[in-house]
Design a protein around this motif. Structure first.
Motif, PDB file in Angstrom:
ATOM      1  N   GLY A  67       6.062 -47.744  15.785  1.00  0.00           N
ATOM      2  CA  GLY A  67       6.789 -48.265  14.645  1.00  0.00           C
ATOM      3  C   GLY A  67       7.626 -47.160  14.041  1.00  0.00           C
ATOM      4  O   GLY A  67       7.531 -45.999  14.442  1.00  0.00           O
ATOM      5  N   ILE A  68       8.468 -47.524  13.091  1.00  0.00           N
ATOM      6  CA  ILE A  68       9.313 -46.551  12.404  1.00  0.00           C
ATOM      7  C   ILE A  68       8.645 -46.171  11.085  1.00  0.00           C
ATOM      8  O   ILE A  68       8.376 -47.028  10.240  1.00  0.00           O
ATOM      9  CB  ILE A  68      10.716 -47.131  12.140  1.00  0.00           C
ATOM     10  N   HIS A  69       8.376 -44.883  10.932  1.00  0.00           N
ATOM     11  CA  HIS A  69       7.697 -44.356   9.751  1.00  0.00           C
ATOM     12  C   HIS A  69       8.706 -43.600   8.889  1.00  0.00           C
ATOM     13  O   HIS A  69       9.389 -42.692   9.381  1.00  0.00           O
ATOM     14  CB  HIS A  69       6.573 -43.403  10.154  1.00  0.00           C
ATOM     15  N   ILE A  70       8.784 -43.976   7.621  1.00  0.00           N
ATOM     16  CA  ILE A  70       9.686 -43.328   6.661  1.00  0.00           C
ATOM     17  C   ILE A  70       8.835 -42.573   5.650  1.00  0.00           C
ATOM     18  O   ILE A  70       7.966 -43.163   4.991  1.00  0.00           O
ATOM     19  CB  ILE A  70      10.585 -44.364   5.965  1.00  0.00           C
ATOM     20  N   VAL A  71       9.085 -41.279   5.550  1.00  0.00           N
ATOM     21  CA  VAL A  71       8.252 -40.398   4.735  1.00  0.00           C
ATOM     22  C   VAL A  71       9.108 -39.792   3.626  1.00  0.00           C
ATOM     23  O   VAL A  71      10.191 -39.248   3.895  1.00  0.00           O
ATOM     24  CB  VAL A  71       7.636 -39.276   5.590  1.00  0.00           C
ATOM     25  N   ALA A  72       8.629 -39.874   2.395  1.00  0.00           N
ATOM     26  CA  ALA A  72       9.342 -39.286   1.266  1.00  0.00           C
ATOM     27  C   ALA A  72       9.132 -37.779   1.242  1.00  0.00           C
ATOM     28  O   ALA A  72       8.016 -37.291   1.455  1.00  0.00           O
ATOM     29  CB  ALA A  72       8.872 -39.900  -0.042  1.00  0.00           C
ATOM     30  N   ASN A  73      10.187 -37.047   0.973  1.00  0.00           N
ATOM     31  CA  ASN A  73      10.061 -35.601   0.831  1.00  0.00           C
ATOM     32  C   ASN A  73       9.256 -35.227  -0.412  1.00  0.00           C
ATOM     33  O   ASN A  73       8.632 -34.168  -0.460  1.00  0.00           O
ATOM     34  CB  ASN A  73      11.448 -34.953   0.762  1.00  0.00           C
ATOM     35  N   ASP A  74       9.285 -36.099  -1.409  1.00  0.00           N
ATOM     36  CA  ASP A  74       8.527 -35.888  -2.642  1.00  0.00           C
ATOM     37  C   ASP A  74       7.838 -37.205  -2.984  1.00  0.00           C
ATOM     38  O   ASP A  74       8.487 -38.167  -3.402  1.00  0.00           O
ATOM     39  CB  ASP A  74       9.469 -35.449  -3.771  1.00  0.00           C
ATOM     40  N   GLU A  75       6.527 -37.261  -2.814  1.00  0.00           N
ATOM     41  CA  GLU A  75       5.810 -38.529  -2.989  1.00  0.00           C
ATOM     42  C   GLU A  75       5.871 -39.052  -4.419  1.00  0.00           C
ATOM     43  O   GLU A  75       5.791 -40.268  -4.664  1.00  0.00           O
ATOM     44  CB  GLU A  75       4.360 -38.399  -2.546  1.00  0.00           C
ATOM     45  N   PHE A 101       6.964 -48.588   8.469  1.00  0.00           N
ATOM     46  CA  PHE A 101       6.023 -47.994   7.519  1.00  0.00           C
ATOM     47  C   PHE A 101       6.860 -47.258   6.479  1.00  0.00           C
ATOM     48  O   PHE A 101       7.310 -46.141   6.706  1.00  0.00           O
ATOM     49  CB  PHE A 101       5.068 -47.042   8.238  1.00  0.00           C
ATOM     50  N   LEU A 102       7.097 -47.931   5.365  1.00  0.00           N
ATOM     51  CA  LEU A 102       7.933 -47.387   4.290  1.00  0.00           C
ATOM     52  C   LEU A 102       7.019 -46.756   3.252  1.00  0.00           C
ATOM     53  O   LEU A 102       6.414 -47.451   2.433  1.00  0.00           O
ATOM     54  CB  LEU A 102       8.782 -48.496   3.680  1.00  0.00           C
ATOM     55  N   PHE A 103       6.875 -45.447   3.315  1.00  0.00           N
ATOM     56  CA  PHE A 103       5.949 -44.725   2.449  1.00  0.00           C
ATOM     57  C   PHE A 103       4.542 -45.299   2.665  1.00  0.00           C
ATOM     58  O   PHE A 103       4.035 -45.240   3.770  1.00  0.00           O
ATOM     59  CB  PHE A 103       6.410 -44.779   0.995  1.00  0.00           C
ATOM     60  N   ASP A 104       3.951 -45.903   1.646  1.00  0.00           N
ATOM     61  CA  ASP A 104       2.609 -46.492   1.806  1.00  0.00           C
ATOM     62  C   ASP A 104       2.652 -47.977   2.174  1.00  0.00           C
ATOM     63  O   ASP A 104       1.602 -48.606   2.314  1.00  0.00           O
ATOM     64  CB  ASP A 104       1.817 -46.341   0.496  1.00  0.00           C
ATOM     65  N   LEU A 105       3.846 -48.517   2.314  1.00  0.00           N
ATOM     66  CA  LEU A 105       3.995 -49.950   2.580  1.00  0.00           C
ATOM     67  C   LEU A 105       4.104 -50.195   4.087  1.00  0.00           C
ATOM     68  O   LEU A 105       4.994 -49.660   4.752  1.00  0.00           O
ATOM     69  CB  LEU A 105       5.247 -50.479   1.881  1.00  0.00           C
ATOM     70  N   ASN A 166      20.714 -58.578   8.352  1.00  0.00           N
ATOM     71  CA  ASN A 166      21.610 -57.552   7.815  1.00  0.00           C
ATOM     72  C   ASN A 166      21.041 -56.960   6.532  1.00  0.00           C
ATOM     73  O   ASN A 166      21.105 -55.742   6.302  1.00  0.00           O
ATOM     74  CB  ASN A 166      22.988 -58.146   7.563  1.00  0.00           C
ATOM     75  N   ALA A 167      20.460 -57.808   5.677  1.00  0.00           N
ATOM     76  CA  ALA A 167      19.867 -57.331   4.436  1.00  0.00           C
ATOM     77  C   ALA A 167      18.635 -56.466   4.710  1.00  0.00           C
ATOM     78  O   ALA A 167      18.419 -55.445   4.042  1.00  0.00           O
ATOM     79  CB  ALA A 167      19.501 -58.517   3.540  1.00  0.00           C
ATOM     80  N   GLN A 168      17.824 -56.843   5.692  1.00  0.00           N
ATOM     81  CA  GLN A 168      16.679 -56.009   6.065  1.00  0.00           C
ATOM     82  C   GLN A 168      17.141 -54.635   6.547  1.00  0.00           C
ATOM     83  O   GLN A 168      16.558 -53.601   6.178  1.00  0.00           O
ATOM     84  CB  GLN A 168      15.870 -56.694   7.170  1.00  0.00           C
ATOM     85  N   PHE A 169      18.191 -54.630   7.369  1.00  0.00           N
ATOM     86  CA  PHE A 169      18.748 -53.361   7.837  1.00  0.00           C
ATOM     87  C   PHE A 169      19.229 -52.517   6.654  1.00  0.00           C
ATOM     88  O   PHE A 169      18.951 -51.314   6.579  1.00  0.00           O
ATOM     89  CB  PHE A 169      19.906 -53.615   8.799  1.00  0.00           C
ATOM     90  N   ALA A 170      19.953 -53.139   5.724  1.00  0.00           N
ATOM     91  CA  ALA A 170      20.460 -52.413   4.562  1.00  0.00           C
ATOM     92  C   ALA A 170      19.315 -51.832   3.748  1.00  0.00           C
ATOM     93  O   ALA A 170      19.412 -50.710   3.225  1.00  0.00           O
ATOM     94  CB  ALA A 170      21.322 -53.342   3.705  1.00  0.00           C
ATOM     95  N   PHE A 171      18.226 -52.573   3.629  1.00  0.00           N
ATOM     96  CA  PHE A 171      17.049 -52.108   2.885  1.00  0.00           C
ATOM     97  C   PHE A 171      16.429 -50.886   3.553  1.00  0.00           C
ATOM     98  O   PHE A 171      16.214 -49.851   2.910  1.00  0.00           O
ATOM     99  CB  PHE A 171      16.035 -53.247   2.805  1.00  0.00           C
ATOM    100  N   ILE A 172      16.163 -50.987   4.851  1.00  0.00           N
ATOM    101  CA  ILE A 172      15.535 -49.867   5.570  1.00  0.00           C
ATOM    102  C   ILE A 172      16.467 -48.664   5.615  1.00  0.00           C
ATOM    103  O   ILE A 172      16.055 -47.522   5.373  1.00  0.00           O
ATOM    104  CB  ILE A 172      15.139 -50.296   6.995  1.00  0.00           C
ATOM    105  N   ASN A 173      17.737 -48.907   5.890  1.00  0.00           N
ATOM    106  CA  ASN A 173      18.660 -47.780   6.029  1.00  0.00           C
ATOM    107  C   ASN A 173      19.039 -47.168   4.684  1.00  0.00           C
ATOM    108  O   ASN A 173      19.573 -46.056   4.638  1.00  0.00           O
ATOM    109  CB  ASN A 173      19.918 -48.185   6.795  1.00  0.00           C
ATOM    110  N   HIS A 174      18.754 -47.863   3.602  1.00  0.00           N
ATOM    111  CA  HIS A 174      18.931 -47.238   2.285  1.00  0.00           C
ATOM    112  C   HIS A 174      18.074 -45.975   2.187  1.00  0.00           C
ATOM    113  O   HIS A 174      18.484 -44.977   1.577  1.00  0.00           O
ATOM    114  CB  HIS A 174      18.538 -48.212   1.178  1.00  0.00           C
TER     115      HIS A 174
END
Length: 333
Positions: A67-75, A101-105, A166-174
């Protein structure tokens, strides 16, 4: 809503200049812009895009691991907005491709898309190439492509006329801020897009699209016409198991999908590709679709594969062969 349309217009104009489109008055440009504005201004899509546009900027990194995991530089930056992100993600259902996996989501999509990518990735050299993903859904595979090799593709562009994807892509790529383009166009638009932009592709991914098309041969021709000389298509489609040159055309539905029209045998698919003028047809592999790869989750709010097969999961609910996918590489010399 007007702000969204203005942003889309400016983005399209900038992109057309970058790609070398002849003129803002070009007929295809006007068609593509009108189509995008129609989709993004829909009453169920425009509010979502407006919410995405107001999300806070959070510096991140991302990686791939089932899966694609997105990690915040500052939690601490994301924790203040965590509920907002979760609420908006749920408004964007159904999530077909993923997981993300968007942070803890954990956005637990219907499809475990990394399984398909693990099959295809060893056959893909993307370095320095112009890539298209046709029927790209929410862009999951485009994010995988960015992480595939140390030397990156020259460009990656997704095509899908779905407003919610397209909206899901915009959300993730934000959050990822990846150098990806998403065009609200279908595979039938690809040849004119390439001609208008003088932008032909070195590799086109067409995954899970062909059996949804009323004219699969015309679809293959569109892919061929959109390739640069020496280009390749990575094709994934349902296959009918037979040595004969035959094709299943379901009367009403296949695995409860009413938009499945033609499922070819390998011999038939090879013939279609020859008619579309591809000079090379390589079989990469086959894989049955299982409930480990496609299954119901809280992120789709609908049934999935386990309800589309018979009790023994050996046939579809209609009595057809159970789904098996074939993976192919087609070349244009």
């Amino acid at each position: 809503m007007h702000l969204i349309i203005i942003i889309n217009h400016l983005s399209s104009l900038i992109y057309s200049l970058v790609c070398g489109m002849k003129s803002p008055n070009n007929s295809f440009y006007e068609y593509a812009l009108a189509k995008a504005e129609h989709i993004t201004s829909a009453k169920n899509i425009a509010p979502l895009l407006a919410q995405i546009a107001t999300l806070p900027y959070i510096p991140t990194s991302f990686y791939s691991d089932k899966g694609i995991h997105i990690v915040a530089n500052d939690e601490y930056m994301y924790k203040a907005h965590q509920q907002t992100f979760c609420t908006l993600a749920k408004k964007l259902k159904p999530w077909r491709k993923g997981p993300f996996f968007l942070f803890d989501l954990h956005i637990d999509s219907e499809w475990q898309s990394f399984i398909k990518w693990q099959i295809l990735a060893p056959h893909c050299d993307l370095r320095g190439k112009k890539i298209a993903d046709v029927g790209c859904n929410n862009g999951y595979y485009m994010f995988e492509m960015l992480l595939h090799q140390q030397d990156k593709p020259q460009s990656i562009m997704g095509f899908d006329p779905s407003g919610i994807f397209n909206a899901q892509f915009a959300f993730i790529n934000h959050f990822i801020q990846a150098p990806l383009n998403f065009e609200l166009l279908g595979v039938e638009d690809l040849p004119l897009f390439c001609e208008s932009n003088k932008h032909y592709f070195d590799m086109i991914f067409c995954l899970g699209v062909l059996y949804h098309r009323l004219s699969p041969l015309e679809t293959l021709k569109c892919l061929y016409q959109s390739l640069a000389s020496g280009g390749e298509v990575i094709l994934d489609t349902l296959i009918y198991e037979s040595e004969e040159e035959i094709c299943l055309s379901p009367a009403k539905s296949y695995a409860k999908m009413s938009n499945v029209y033609f499922i070819p045998s390998v011999a038939t698919l090879r013939g279609w590709c020859e008619r579309a003028k591809f000079s090379s047809f390589e079989v990469l592999g086959f894989k049955p679709t299982t409930t480990q790869e496609q299954r119901q989750s809280e992120w789709i709010d609908s049934q999935s594969l386990e309800m589309f097969l018979n009790d023994t999961q050996t046939l579809t609910i209609e009595g057809y062969q159970d789904p098996i996918r074939g993976y192919f590489k087609l070349k244009k010399y």
